[in-house]
Enzyme design. Structure first.
Site, PDB file in Angstrom:
ATOM      1  N   LYS A 230      -2.262 -14.023  -8.924  1.00  0.00           N
ATOM      2  CA  LYS A 230      -1.685 -15.358  -9.151  1.00  0.00           C
ATOM      3  C   LYS A 230      -1.830 -16.207  -7.901  1.00  0.00           C
ATOM      4  O   LYS A 230      -1.893 -15.689  -6.773  1.00  0.00           O
ATOM      5  CB  LYS A 230      -0.223 -15.279  -9.584  1.00  0.00           C
ATOM      6  CG  LYS A 230       0.791 -14.884  -8.510  1.00  0.00           C
ATOM      7  CD  LYS A 230       1.419 -16.056  -7.753  1.00  0.00           C
ATOM      8  CE  LYS A 230       1.927 -15.617  -6.422  1.00  0.00           C
ATOM      9  NZ  LYS A 230       2.748 -16.093  -5.542  1.00  0.00           N
TER      10      LYS A 230
ATOM     11  N   ASP B 119       8.498 -11.633  -9.394  1.00  0.00           N
ATOM     12  CA  ASP B 119       7.226 -12.219  -9.835  1.00  0.00           C
ATOM     13  C   ASP B 119       6.653 -11.514 -11.064  1.00  0.00           C
ATOM     14  O   ASP B 119       5.680 -11.979 -11.646  1.00  0.00           O
ATOM     15  CB  ASP B 119       6.167 -12.117  -8.718  1.00  0.00           C
ATOM     16  CG  ASP B 119       6.278 -13.263  -7.721  1.00  0.00           C
ATOM     17  OD1 ASP B 119       6.997 -14.242  -8.005  1.00  0.00           O
ATOM     18  OD2 ASP B 119       5.634 -13.168  -6.659  1.00  0.00           O
TER      19      ASP B 119
HETATM   20  P1  ATP Z   1       3.892 -11.725  -3.629  1.00  0.00           P
HETATM   21  O1  ATP Z   1       2.839 -12.773  -3.783  1.00  0.00           O
HETATM   22  O2  ATP Z   1       4.572 -11.339  -4.926  1.00  0.00           O
HETATM   23  O3  ATP Z   1       4.842 -11.985  -2.492  1.00  0.00           O
HETATM   24  P2  ATP Z   1       2.264 -10.069  -1.992  1.00  0.00           P
HETATM   25  O4  ATP Z   1       0.861 -10.459  -2.266  1.00  0.00           O
HETATM   26  O5  ATP Z   1       2.901 -10.678  -0.786  1.00  0.00           O
HETATM   27  O6  ATP Z   1       3.142 -10.379  -3.267  1.00  0.00           O
HETATM   28  P3  ATP Z   1       1.832  -7.353  -2.743  1.00  0.00           P
HETATM   29  O7  ATP Z   1       0.439  -7.094  -2.339  1.00  0.00           O
HETATM   30  O8  ATP Z   1       2.108  -7.591  -4.158  1.00  0.00           O
HETATM   31  O9  ATP Z   1       2.393  -8.547  -1.809  1.00  0.00           O
HETATM   32  O10 ATP Z   1       2.818  -6.155  -2.328  1.00  0.00           O
HETATM   33  C1  ATP Z   1       2.994  -5.780  -1.050  1.00  0.00           C
HETATM   34  C2  ATP Z   1       3.960  -4.598  -0.904  1.00  0.00           C
HETATM   35  O11 ATP Z   1       4.215  -3.886  -2.116  1.00  0.00           O
HETATM   36  C3  ATP Z   1       3.350  -3.628   0.051  1.00  0.00           C
HETATM   37  O12 ATP Z   1       4.351  -3.252   0.937  1.00  0.00           O
HETATM   38  C4  ATP Z   1       2.907  -2.462  -0.806  1.00  0.00           C
HETATM   39  O13 ATP Z   1       3.005  -1.238  -0.126  1.00  0.00           O
HETATM   40  C5  ATP Z   1       3.855  -2.494  -1.987  1.00  0.00           C
HETATM   41  N1  ATP Z   1       3.222  -2.059  -3.266  1.00  0.00           N
HETATM   42  C6  ATP Z   1       3.750  -1.234  -4.175  1.00  0.00           C
HETATM   43  N2  ATP Z   1       2.939  -1.076  -5.221  1.00  0.00           N
HETATM   44  C7  ATP Z   1       1.856  -1.805  -5.002  1.00  0.00           C
HETATM   45  C8  ATP Z   1       0.663  -2.047  -5.756  1.00  0.00           C
HETATM   46  N3  ATP Z   1       0.428  -1.483  -6.937  1.00  0.00           N
HETATM   47  N4  ATP Z   1      -0.223  -2.903  -5.212  1.00  0.00           N
HETATM   48  C9  ATP Z   1       0.014  -3.509  -4.016  1.00  0.00           C
HETATM   49  N5  ATP Z   1       1.111  -3.302  -3.276  1.00  0.00           N
HETATM   50  C10 ATP Z   1       2.037  -2.470  -3.749  1.00  0.00           C
END
Ligand code: ATP
Length: 296
Positions: A21, A148
């Site tokens: 997203k 989210d």
């Molecule tokens: P958002 O945009 O919702 O803030 P993000 O892009 O900042 O998300 P993600 O990559 O969704 O962050 O997630 C980061 C954290 O979630 C990491 O600490 C990771 O270890 C944990 N995590 C758990 N499961 C997953 C997964 N399937 N894929 C990615 N990260 C994961």
């Protein structure tokens, strides 16, 4: 194709996609008594995706495997957390299931990679179970996994309010090309929320204007109105680098550029494939995590 159902050796296994997203807008309205923040965001899913394969196993419980060694493999993985919530909502015992995730969405990038994996598991398990939940009910199950996740269950173009779980579908973003680029520095989401509490937000997105632009189907107007309040509270050295990526995107013909979530990914919207490809090529020289995709 959303779901591809396969039958291999009579064991029903399912392959599905988890789309990334992007935030067309992100506004923080204030801090709530429960410690969360009230948000107002226009969200968009794009074709950049992880691929998940769900395969029943012979009594080994719930297992998650990914191509990134640093990601959790057990119940800490959001994909596994989602599966447990799904069975709980259905009033069933957890099943013996292997979830294999091929990650392409960069981690900690502001693109909801983990939440979208969770959402993909919910959609897949729901389909395998004969769709006991409507999409809205399934989004509600996802709320317990992360703020989210409900949006990621529904996808498309949507307004997300509250913690992100109060959703209103919006007219689809006009078809366009998207170049997303994640620079190499880590952003701490809690730290950014703390900074936004202590700073006065001087500029906010014109969310009403964004909704009008979507209704009018004008890509130019949408692109012009993209804005993310977190960009203003990034540490200075990071702010400059996000600005630099946005500058390259605009220089190469993006109609507008924005940071997604709490960053550090920045992206641009293009009405020309050629311009988008040039922007991708230019950014790829400095940033490995550069992606060309389309809206979903
Ligand atoms: P958002 O945009 O919702 O803030 P993000 O892009 O900042 O998300 P993600 O990559 O969704 O962050 O997630 C980061 C954290 O979630 C990491 O600490 C990771 O270890 C944990 N995590 C758990 N499961 C997953 C997964 N399937 N894929 C990615 N990260 C994961």
């Amino acid at each position: 194709e959303d779901f591809i159902s396969l039958n291999i050796f009579c064991a029903p296994c399912m392959k599905t996609r988890a789309w990334a997203k992007l935030n067309l807008t992100l506004d923080v309205l204030g801090k709530r008594e429960d410690g969360y923040h009230d948000l107002c965001m226009v969200m968009q899913s794009v074709t950049l995706h992880d691929t998940l394969t769900l395969t029943p196993n012979e009594g080994q419980g719930l297992r998650v495997k990914t191509n990134l060694r640093f990601l959790p493999t057990g119940e800490k993985n959001l994909a596994a957390a989602a599966a447990l919530r799904f069975w709980e909502a259905l009033g069933r015992e957890p099943e013996h299931l292997d979830i294999e995730i091929q990650k392409r969405i960069p981690v900690c990038a502001g693109m909801a990679g983990g939440s979208s994996d969770a959402a993909a598991v919910l959609r897949a398990l729901n389909e395998l179970a004969g769709s006991p939940f409507t999409p809205t009910e399934l989004a509600k199950v996802g709320e317990k996994v992360g703020s989210d996740v409900p949006y990621c269950v529904l996808g498309g173009t949507a307004l997300a309010e509250g913690r992100g779980e109060v959703l209103t579908p919006l007219p689809a973003l006009p078809p366009c090309w998207v170049v997303a680029c994640k620079p190499d520095f880590p952003i701490s989401t809690p730290e950014l929320f703390a900074r936004i509490d202590s700073c006065k937000i001087r500029c906010r997105p014109d969310t009403a204007g964004m909704l009008e632009a979507l209704k009018a189907g004008s890509l130019e107007e949408v692109a012009r109105r993209m804005y993310n309040v977190f960009e203003d509270v990034l540490p200075e050295r990071y702010q400059a680098r996000v600005a630099e990526i946005k500058h390259v995107l605009i220089q190469k013909g993006a109609l507008g550029a924005n940071m997604s979530g709490t960053g550090p990914t920045a992206f641009g919207l293009f009405d020309s494939e050629e311009a988008a490809r040039e922007a991708q090529a230019a950014l790829q020289e400095g940033y490995r995590d550069t992606f060309l995709c389309r809206s979903v």
